[in-house]
Design a protein around this motif. Structure first.
Motif, PDB file in Angstrom:
ATOM      1  N   ASN A  59       0.838  -1.208   0.000  1.00  0.00           N
ATOM      2  CA  ASN A  59       0.000   0.000   0.000  1.00  0.00           C
ATOM      3  C   ASN A  59       0.871   1.256   0.000  1.00  0.00           C
ATOM      4  OD1 ASN A  59      -2.578  -1.272   0.164  1.00  0.00           O
ATOM      5  ND2 ASN A  59      -2.285  -1.622   2.344  1.00  0.00           N
ATOM      6  N   LEU A  60       1.928   1.240   0.785  1.00  0.00           N
ATOM      7  CA  LEU A  60       2.803   2.401   0.880  1.00  0.00           C
ATOM      8  C   LEU A  60       3.610   2.581  -0.399  1.00  0.00           C
ATOM      9  CD1 LEU A  60       5.816   3.624   1.708  1.00  0.00           C
ATOM     10  CD2 LEU A  60       3.759   4.723   2.615  1.00  0.00           C
ATOM     11  N   ILE A  61       4.108   1.490  -0.947  1.00  0.00           N
ATOM     12  CA  ILE A  61       4.893   1.559  -2.183  1.00  0.00           C
ATOM     13  C   ILE A  61       4.058   2.163  -3.305  1.00  0.00           C
ATOM     14  CG2 ILE A  61       6.000   0.157  -3.974  1.00  0.00           C
ATOM     15  CD1 ILE A  61       6.899  -1.727  -1.689  1.00  0.00           C
ATOM     16  N   ARG A  62       2.841   1.673  -3.484  1.00  0.00           N
ATOM     17  CA  ARG A  62       1.981   2.212  -4.537  1.00  0.00           C
ATOM     18  C   ARG A  62       1.624   3.670  -4.274  1.00  0.00           C
ATOM     19  NH1 ARG A  62      -0.326  -3.113  -4.221  1.00  0.00           N
ATOM     20  NH2 ARG A  62      -1.841  -2.364  -2.683  1.00  0.00           N
ATOM     21  N   SER A  63       1.364   3.999  -3.029  1.00  0.00           N
ATOM     22  CA  SER A  63       0.974   5.362  -2.695  1.00  0.00           C
ATOM     23  C   SER A  63       2.094   6.352  -2.971  1.00  0.00           C
ATOM     24  CB  SER A  63       0.547   5.448  -1.220  1.00  0.00           C
ATOM     25  OG  SER A  63      -0.625   4.709  -0.977  1.00  0.00           O
ATOM     26  N   ASN A 206      -7.904  11.715  -2.490  1.00  0.00           N
ATOM     27  CA  ASN A 206      -7.709  11.844  -3.938  1.00  0.00           C
ATOM     28  C   ASN A 206      -6.634  10.881  -4.433  1.00  0.00           C
ATOM     29  OD1 ASN A 206      -9.632  13.866  -4.032  1.00  0.00           O
ATOM     30  ND2 ASN A 206      -8.147  15.546  -3.981  1.00  0.00           N
ATOM     31  N   LEU A 207      -5.585  10.729  -3.642  1.00  0.00           N
ATOM     32  CA  LEU A 207      -4.524   9.793  -4.020  1.00  0.00           C
ATOM     33  C   LEU A 207      -5.041   8.367  -4.042  1.00  0.00           C
ATOM     34  CD1 LEU A 207      -1.568   9.103  -4.620  1.00  0.00           C
ATOM     35  CD2 LEU A 207      -1.139   9.145  -2.149  1.00  0.00           C
ATOM     36  N   GLN A 208      -5.791   7.977  -3.033  1.00  0.00           N
ATOM     37  CA  GLN A 208      -6.358   6.627  -2.997  1.00  0.00           C
ATOM     38  C   GLN A 208      -7.238   6.355  -4.207  1.00  0.00           C
ATOM     39  OE1 GLN A 208      -7.660   6.676   1.441  1.00  0.00           O
ATOM     40  NE2 GLN A 208      -7.609   4.521   0.827  1.00  0.00           N
ATOM     41  N   ALA A 209      -7.987   7.361  -4.634  1.00  0.00           N
ATOM     42  CA  ALA A 209      -8.871   7.189  -5.783  1.00  0.00           C
ATOM     43  C   ALA A 209      -8.087   7.025  -7.082  1.00  0.00           C
ATOM     44  CB  ALA A 209      -9.815   8.390  -5.888  1.00  0.00           C
ATOM     45  N   ARG A 210      -6.881   7.610  -7.145  1.00  0.00           N
ATOM     46  CA  ARG A 210      -6.076   7.532  -8.361  1.00  0.00           C
ATOM     47  C   ARG A 210      -5.379   6.200  -8.531  1.00  0.00           C
ATOM     48  NH1 ARG A 210      -2.688  12.045  -7.365  1.00  0.00           N
ATOM     49  NH2 ARG A 210      -0.930  10.704  -7.909  1.00  0.00           N
ATOM     50  N   ILE A 211      -5.004   5.564  -7.449  1.00  0.00           N
ATOM     51  CA  ILE A 211      -4.132   4.388  -7.522  1.00  0.00           C
ATOM     52  C   ILE A 211      -4.740   3.247  -8.346  1.00  0.00           C
ATOM     53  CG2 ILE A 211      -3.066   2.550  -6.150  1.00  0.00           C
ATOM     54  CD1 ILE A 211      -2.490   4.692  -4.016  1.00  0.00           C
ATOM     55  N   PRO A 212      -6.016   2.879  -8.172  1.00  0.00           N
ATOM     56  CA  PRO A 212      -6.556   1.786  -8.994  1.00  0.00           C
ATOM     57  C   PRO A 212      -6.512   2.096 -10.486  1.00  0.00           C
ATOM     58  CG  PRO A 212      -7.982   2.231  -7.117  1.00  0.00           C
ATOM     59  CD  PRO A 212      -6.990   3.344  -7.170  1.00  0.00           C
TER      60      PRO A 212
END
Length: 222
Positions: A59-63, A206-212
């Motif tokens: 989760n942290l790496i992707r974020s 907003n960041l969480q929404a972008r990751i997928p």
């Protein structure tokens, strides 16, 4: 006068050779940042627990990748797309954070200093290109996550940052916690993932929404 110039050339040679040699050495040994060294020299506390990339939450790496450098896996250390945008829109010194890749930030952390100047940028760009040649992307990211400043009191690296903010290790972060840590990176002295205000919470959401949407491209090189 000739003796003075010989010393000048020797100093210049050492200054050039040092980051080139260290760039190779840091493939196999943990590295300190220049800011960590400055704090040690000034008698200020430094908290850093080295963590292999495999022990850091995905989760942290992707974020961090989505927030800091979404094209990390495809650029050559310098994101020419973002850099061209900066050249078109500004003088290059007031660049948005997106123009500074993780490799460039790693170079700054390893070899250079904070602050904006033509001199630092002039050194940062060729060193980033060099580091990208001699160091795999996976190792670059591992170093970056263990060197970045993640707190106002000498917390360096994601393990120290996670424990300060959430009282848990960096391997156990939820997606929300990881996003909060990622968006505090631009200013760890004023942003607090453990006590986020509305602005920081909005950035994290907003960041969480972008990751997928950005998908597997973020981590394809790891």
């Amino acid at each position: 006068m000739g003796r003075v110039w010989r010393w000048v050339w020797k100093i210049a040679l050492v200054a050039v050779a040092t980051p080139l040699v260290l760039g190779l050495l840091y493939n196999v040994v943990p590295a300190p940042s220049t800011l960590m060294l400055a704090r040690w020299a000034g008698g200020q506390p430094v908290e850093r627990v080295w963590l292999p990339l495999d022990d850091i939450s995905p989760n942290l790496i992707r974020s961090v990748l989505a927030s800091e450098d979404a094209r990390f896996c495809t650029h050559s250390g310098v994101d020419m797309v973002e850099l061209q945008g900066v050249i078109d829109e500004s003088d290059g010194l007031n660049a948005p954070r997106g123009a500074s890749t993780i490799t460039m930030q790693l170079v700054k952390n390893l070899f250079l200093w904070n602050g904006r100047s033509f001199i630092r940028k002039g050194l940062e760009l060729p060193l980033a290109l060099y580091l990208n040649v001699v160091m795999p992307k996976r190792r670059q990211l591992e170093l970056y996550l263990n060197l970045a400043e993640w707190g106002p009191d000498g917390q360096f690296g994601v393990e120290a940052g996670a424990r300060r903010a959430f009282r848990r290790g960096a391997g156990d972060l939820t997606a929300r916690q990881a996003a909060l840590l990622a968006v505090m990176l631009p200013n760890p002295h004023r942003r607090d993932a453990g006590k986020p205000g509305r602005g920081l919470s909005r950035l994290a959401a907003n960041l969480q929404a972008r990751i997928p949407r950005e998908g597997a491209e973020l981590t394809a090189c790891l």
